[in-house]
Design an enzyme around this catalytic site. Structure first.
Site, mmCIF file in Angstrom:
data_model
loop_
_atom_site.group_PDB
_atom_site.id
_atom_site.type_symbol
_atom_site.label_atom_id
_atom_site.label_comp_id
_atom_site.label_asym_id
_atom_site.label_seq_id
_atom_site.Cartn_x
_atom_site.Cartn_y
_atom_site.Cartn_z
ATOM 1 N N GLY A 239 0.769 -1.233 -0.125
ATOM 2 C CA GLY A 239 -0.231 -0.140 -0.033
ATOM 3 C C GLY A 239 0.597 1.077 0.001
ATOM 4 O O GLY A 239 0.114 2.513 0.039
ATOM 5 N N GLY A 277 3.898 -3.773 -3.815
ATOM 6 C CA GLY A 277 3.681 -4.199 -5.022
ATOM 7 C C GLY A 277 4.180 -2.808 -5.990
ATOM 8 O O GLY A 277 5.267 -2.671 -6.643
ATOM 9 N N ARG A 314 -5.246 2.843 -15.976
ATOM 10 C CA ARG A 314 -5.149 3.695 -14.653
ATOM 11 C C ARG A 314 -5.999 4.882 -14.927
ATOM 12 O O ARG A 314 -6.916 5.548 -13.922
ATOM 13 C CB ARG A 314 -4.036 3.809 -14.282
ATOM 14 C CG ARG A 314 -3.284 2.336 -13.742
ATOM 15 C CD ARG A 314 -2.164 2.336 -12.871
ATOM 16 N NE ARG A 314 -2.514 2.777 -11.376
ATOM 17 C CZ ARG A 314 -2.642 3.959 -11.035
ATOM 18 N NH1 ARG A 314 -1.818 4.976 -11.690
ATOM 19 N NH2 ARG A 314 -3.025 4.155 -10.109
ATOM 20 N N CYS A 346 -12.297 3.817 -29.370
ATOM 21 C CA CYS A 346 -13.642 4.639 -29.578
ATOM 22 C C CYS A 346 -14.362 4.580 -28.495
ATOM 23 O O CYS A 346 -15.502 4.443 -28.435
ATOM 24 C CB CYS A 346 -14.232 3.711 -30.741
ATOM 25 S SG CYS A 346 -13.193 3.613 -32.013
HETATM 26 N N1 LLP Z 1 -1.490 -6.841 -0.630
HETATM 27 C C1 LLP Z 1 -2.755 -7.002 -0.888
HETATM 28 C C2 LLP Z 1 -3.730 -7.973 0.059
HETATM 29 C C3 LLP Z 1 -3.484 -6.236 -1.909
HETATM 30 O O1 LLP Z 1 -4.807 -6.279 -2.094
HETATM 31 C C4 LLP Z 1 -2.826 -5.437 -2.543
HETATM 32 C C5 LLP Z 1 -3.121 -4.632 -3.681
HETATM 33 C C6 LLP Z 1 -1.331 -5.188 -2.118
HETATM 34 C C7 LLP Z 1 -0.856 -6.324 -1.171
HETATM 35 C C8 LLP Z 1 -0.336 -4.422 -2.875
HETATM 36 O O2 LLP Z 1 -0.575 -2.918 -2.678
HETATM 37 P P1 LLP Z 1 0.271 -2.002 -3.280
HETATM 38 O O3 LLP Z 1 1.728 -2.149 -2.652
HETATM 39 O O4 LLP Z 1 0.637 -2.343 -4.782
HETATM 40 O O5 LLP Z 1 -0.423 -0.792 -3.095
HETATM 41 N N2 LLP Z 1 -5.166 -1.459 -9.810
HETATM 42 C C9 LLP Z 1 -4.917 -0.445 -8.761
HETATM 43 C C10 LLP Z 1 -4.198 -1.079 -7.415
HETATM 44 C C11 LLP Z 1 -5.027 -2.067 -6.920
HETATM 45 C C12 LLP Z 1 -4.421 -2.584 -5.610
HETATM 46 C C13 LLP Z 1 -5.005 -4.129 -5.176
HETATM 47 N N3 LLP Z 1 -4.243 -4.462 -4.035
HETATM 48 C C14 LLP Z 1 -4.202 0.913 -9.373
HETATM 49 O O6 LLP Z 1 -3.833 0.801 -10.415
HETATM 50 O O7 LLP Z 1 -4.050 1.778 -8.727
#
Ligand code: LLP
Length: 421
Positions: A239, A277, A314, A346
């Site tokens: 996050g 991530g 995004r 489109c």
């Molecule tokens: N752990 C869990 C349980 C998660 O649901 C997520 C992300 C992460 C870790 C990793 O989070 P990060 O460190 O990447 O923030 N598609 C969206 C983001 C969706 C995130 C979903 N869960 C975007 O493009 O902003």
């Protein structure tokens, strides 16, 4: 800091001119830097120095096998959310004991395959899921290591579509019911309850909501221990946000996050897992696209690119900002203008940015979308029958295509026409 910098007026990915990659691979494409991916993993790993920990890369952000192999070789664990992700991580050489399985809807089949293949832990999110895993584990004569994800009902102060820690969200069990649910889990012979899991959202740019949630996890750890549970592992999710807009954002650094983790949870003697991530992959990647046309509208100019919302969703999905820069460095004091930057798909939603200040560009020029290494290629589709764009990995002065662009034939042949048609 990343490794996409101008040298001699040309944007480079580490030691390779981006235009050289475009000449070889063709635009549009994703390009990742191995040095940046490595640097970001190490920032987290070092931030947790002094406590027993495992940094589990959330592969939903970037699931290319080469990226996973790089992470695995650095010693990372992997956070997976489907058996497809699990099998990709294994195919990249990551051992099962470094894979954590998250997600609210794991099927029995997914549980069975992960248990048979070897897994570090399942992060469970509901009582019915607990029952299902218990059944599957017992049927295999195994005991499944589990944490239970708690929903602390805190406001992560991020985009509503990626906030997960409020009571209205579908994730986790309400923290107020945790002691009850842990008691139920402890009675199930197929489960070994090893810890607690929490993840409150993504792209957080402030540590306060994390700290609030982690303090609640600390209290819960003490309470569960009093109830007789051997809580020895805390999975804190991912996050931490990244500076999408370099000119005006500076989210907390991994080192500050690490200090806060140690401050809130460091004295519990638990092993800490985190699941970043975006912070690892986001700024380790760009999406490169070519200008097809510059079109004069009634009151604005449109920069029409060969990349579209199907390649990078995004902006359309979360109103997300990506810095977009010219691959040829603009001359200092050079002519600037405003463009609505759009793709060829489109629908009007296929707009990357409105009224963006840019150097004057013409057809054939290349641009790079920054911060596109996370939730870019993985969220792409073939909408408008546009084949998925390739991914390239750079390391030093070498680059390789790590996912090739499918041919039109391959794309067409994926469908089948029934014999009766
Ligand atoms: N752990 C869990 C349980 C998660 O649901 C997520 C992300 C992460 C870790 C990793 O989070 P990060 O460190 O990447 O923030 N598609 C969206 C983001 C969706 C995130 C979903 N869960 C975007 O493009 O902003």
């Amino acid at each position: 800091m990343d490794h996409f910098l101008y040298k001699d007026g040309k944007l480079h990915a580490e030691g390779v001119p981006v235009a050289d990659i475009a000449a070889s691979v063709g635009a549009p494409f994703y390009c990742y830097s191995a040095a940046t991916l490595t640097r970001h993993f190490k920032l987290f790993d070092e931030a947790l120095e002094g406590v027993d920990h495992l940094v589990c890369f959330a592969m939903k952000s970037n699931s290319n096998l080469a990226v996973l192999k790089l992470m695995g070789d650095l010693g990372a664990g992997i956070d997976v959310v489907s058996i497809g992700e699990y099998l990709k991580a294994r195919a990249a050489g990551v051992p099962g004991e470094r894979i954590v399985f998250s997600g609210i809807g794991k099927t029995r089949e997914e549980m069975r395959l992960a248990l048979q293949g070897g897994i570090r832990q399942f992060n469970l999110e509901s009582e019915p899921e607990m029952q299902a895993l218990n059944d599957v584990a017992l049927s295999l004569g195994q005991v499944a290591p589990v944490t239970i994800r708690v929903n602390p009902d805190v406001d992560a102060k991020t985009h509503a579509k990626i906030a997960t820690g409020k009571s209205e969200n579908k994730f986790g069990i309400p923290i107020s019911r945790a002691r009850d649910v842990y008691a139920q889990a402890a009675a199930l012979k197929g489960l070994d309850v090893v810890g607690i899991d929490v993840h409150i959202g993504s792209q957080l740019t402030d540590l306060a909501p994390f700290e609030q949630a982690f303090n609640m996890v600390a209290d819960l750890t003490r309470a569960l221990r009093e109830d007789g549970h051997d809580i020895r592992r805390l999975d804190l999710g991912g996050g931490l946000g990244i500076p999408y807009e370099r000119s005006n954002s500076a989210p907390p650094l991994p080192i500050e996050y690490g200090q806060m983790v140690k401050r809130t949870l460091g004295d519990l003697g638990c092993e800490i897992e985190i699941e970043p991530g975006r912070l690892i992959a986001g700024n380790a990647g760009i999406m490169v696209s070519e200008v097809i046309y510059v079109k004069q509208g009634e009151d604005r100019q449109f920069l029409i690119l060969d990349a579209a919302m199907n390649d990078l969703i995004r902006p359309a999905m979360y109103e997300a900002h990506h810095d977009i820069i010219a691959v040829n460095e603009p001359a200092p004091g050079g002519e600037a203008t405003k463009y609505d930057i759009v793709g060829p798909v489109c629908e009007s939603g296929d707009t990357f940015s409105k009224g963006r200040d840019m150097p004057v560009l013409s057809a054939g020029d290349l641009v790079a979308f920054r911060s596109a290494g996370a939730y870019g290629a993985v969220m792409a589709s073939e909408y408008n029958s546009r084949p998925l764009i390739p991914e390239v990995l750079v390391s030093g002065d070498q680059f390789a295509v790590i996912r090739a662009r499918p041919t039109y034939e391959e794309m067409i042949n994926r469908d089948t026409i029934p014999p009766w048609l």
